[in-house]
Design a protein around this motif. Structure first.
Motif, PDB file in Angstrom:
ATOM      1  N   LYS A 123       0.812  -1.218   0.000  1.00  0.00           N
ATOM      2  CA  LYS A 123       0.000   0.000   0.000  1.00  0.00           C
ATOM      3  C   LYS A 123       0.847   1.270   0.000  1.00  0.00           C
ATOM      4  O   LYS A 123       0.465   2.271  -0.606  1.00  0.00           O
ATOM      5  N   THR A 124       1.977   1.245   0.693  1.00  0.00           N
ATOM      6  CA  THR A 124       2.768   2.464   0.850  1.00  0.00           C
ATOM      7  C   THR A 124       4.137   2.385   0.193  1.00  0.00           C
ATOM      8  O   THR A 124       4.812   3.406   0.071  1.00  0.00           O
ATOM      9  N   GLY A 125       4.569   1.180  -0.191  1.00  0.00           N
ATOM     10  CA  GLY A 125       5.902   1.032  -0.761  1.00  0.00           C
ATOM     11  C   GLY A 125       6.960   0.978   0.331  1.00  0.00           C
ATOM     12  O   GLY A 125       6.662   0.861   1.521  1.00  0.00           O
ATOM     13  N   GLY A 126       8.213   1.069  -0.077  1.00  0.00           N
ATOM     14  CA  GLY A 126       9.302   1.020   0.891  1.00  0.00           C
ATOM     15  C   GLY A 126      10.269  -0.101   0.574  1.00  0.00           C
ATOM     16  O   GLY A 126      10.120  -0.831  -0.415  1.00  0.00           O
ATOM     17  N   ASN A 127      11.262  -0.224   1.419  1.00  0.00           N
ATOM     18  CA  ASN A 127      12.305  -1.228   1.239  1.00  0.00           C
ATOM     19  C   ASN A 127      11.814  -2.555   1.813  1.00  0.00           C
ATOM     20  O   ASN A 127      11.887  -2.792   3.020  1.00  0.00           O
ATOM     21  N   LEU A 128      11.317  -3.422   0.937  1.00  0.00           N
ATOM     22  CA  LEU A 128      10.745  -4.689   1.394  1.00  0.00           C
ATOM     23  C   LEU A 128      11.809  -5.604   1.976  1.00  0.00           C
ATOM     24  O   LEU A 128      11.576  -6.269   2.991  1.00  0.00           O
ATOM     25  N   SER A 129      12.978  -5.658   1.353  1.00  0.00           N
ATOM     26  CA  SER A 129      14.023  -6.561   1.843  1.00  0.00           C
ATOM     27  C   SER A 129      14.468  -6.172   3.250  1.00  0.00           C
ATOM     28  O   SER A 129      14.701  -7.040   4.104  1.00  0.00           O
ATOM     29  N   GLU A 130      14.567  -4.877   3.508  1.00  0.00           N
ATOM     30  CA  GLU A 130      14.963  -4.440   4.849  1.00  0.00           C
ATOM     31  C   GLU A 130      13.885  -4.765   5.877  1.00  0.00           C
ATOM     32  O   GLU A 130      14.183  -5.232   6.987  1.00  0.00           O
ATOM     33  N   ALA A 131      12.625  -4.527   5.509  1.00  0.00           N
ATOM     34  CA  ALA A 131      11.527  -4.809   6.438  1.00  0.00           C
ATOM     35  C   ALA A 131      11.444  -6.300   6.756  1.00  0.00           C
ATOM     36  O   ALA A 131      11.294  -6.695   7.920  1.00  0.00           O
ATOM     37  N   LEU A 132      11.563  -7.136   5.721  1.00  0.00           N
ATOM     38  CA  LEU A 132      11.498  -8.576   5.958  1.00  0.00           C
ATOM     39  C   LEU A 132      12.744  -9.083   6.680  1.00  0.00           C
ATOM     40  O   LEU A 132      12.666 -10.039   7.453  1.00  0.00           O
ATOM     41  N   GLY A 133      13.889  -8.449   6.413  1.00  0.00           N
ATOM     42  CA  GLY A 133      15.091  -8.823   7.152  1.00  0.00           C
ATOM     43  C   GLY A 133      14.946  -8.545   8.638  1.00  0.00           C
ATOM     44  O   GLY A 133      15.340  -9.362   9.480  1.00  0.00           O
TER      45      GLY A 133
END
Length: 217
Positions: A123-133
């Motif tokens: 919905k908002t975007g962002g750094n997915l790899s960092e969030a999942l890490g």
């Protein structure tokens, strides 16, 4: 004669109650055991699956391709849950709905965290790899903490098991050493009532001790 009839009727009631408890309690216990075992296996492998997504996203793969990799390569039940998610997307189920269905089938905090991260990212975007890490590290820390809590509670569980086994153990020893010493408990109505009352109080104590040492984390 009246006492014998009363004893027979009382024994029949006890037998009916025991049969009712076994008929409805044992299947429920088995089902709960299987559910807990499946959820535990899922939680053990889930952090590794998130790492697969992190590495795939960093390598430039779309999130859907990462989910397919997990669905094909991860062991069950993680692989099965992600296969259901991928197959749902093929027939038009959105990512949010698919994750919600996964959480309904596997109501764990780990799945809820994963669902929130992906929904926010979509919905908002962002750094997915960092969030999942970060999520992967949190899940591994939770796993370590769960192991520490389990180790610390083993002593209390052992104490509860010993205390719970003392009454039937002592009763069995007395029966073996002095067979006629406890006949009145089994041959009279008052004795049967005392046995049932003692068993009920003992069951209450065991349940209370189990509740005290059953940590939810």
């Amino acid at each position: 004669m009246a006492g014998l009839l009363l004893l027979t009727g009382f024994s029949s009631i006890v037998g009916m109650l025991g049969g009712f408890a076994v008929a409805f309690g044992v299947p429920r216990w088995i089902l709960k055991f299987l559910i807990n075992r499946r959820q535990k296996a899922f939680a053990e492998e889930f952090a590794n699956s998130i790492d697969v997504i992190v590495r795939g996203v960093k390598a430039g793969l779309p999130i859907n391709d990462c989910l397919k990799i997990i669905a094909n390569e991860a062991p069950d039940p993680v692989g099965q849950e992600f296969r259901d998610l991928v197959e749902g997307q093929r027939v038009g189920v959105s990512m949010e709905q698919g994750l919600m269905r996964m959480y309904e089938r596997m109501p764990l905090a780990e799945v809820n965290f994963f669902m929130i991260v992906l929904n926010i990212q979509q919905k908002t975007g962002g750094n997915l790899s960092e969030a999942l890490g970060n999520l992967s590290r949190v899940l591994r820390d939770r796993k370590k903490m769960r192991g520490k809590i389990k180790a610390m509670s083993q002593e209390a569980k052992a104490s509860a098991a010993i205390i719970g086994s003392l009454p039937p153990g002592v009763m069995g020893l007395i029966t073996l050493t002095s067979p006629g010493y406890m006949d009145l408990l089994f041959s009279t109505t008052l004795g049967n009532i005392l046995i049932i009352g003692g068993a009920c109080w003992m069951l209450c104590g065991v349940l209370v001790m189990r509740k005290m040492i059953d940590f939810k984390f």
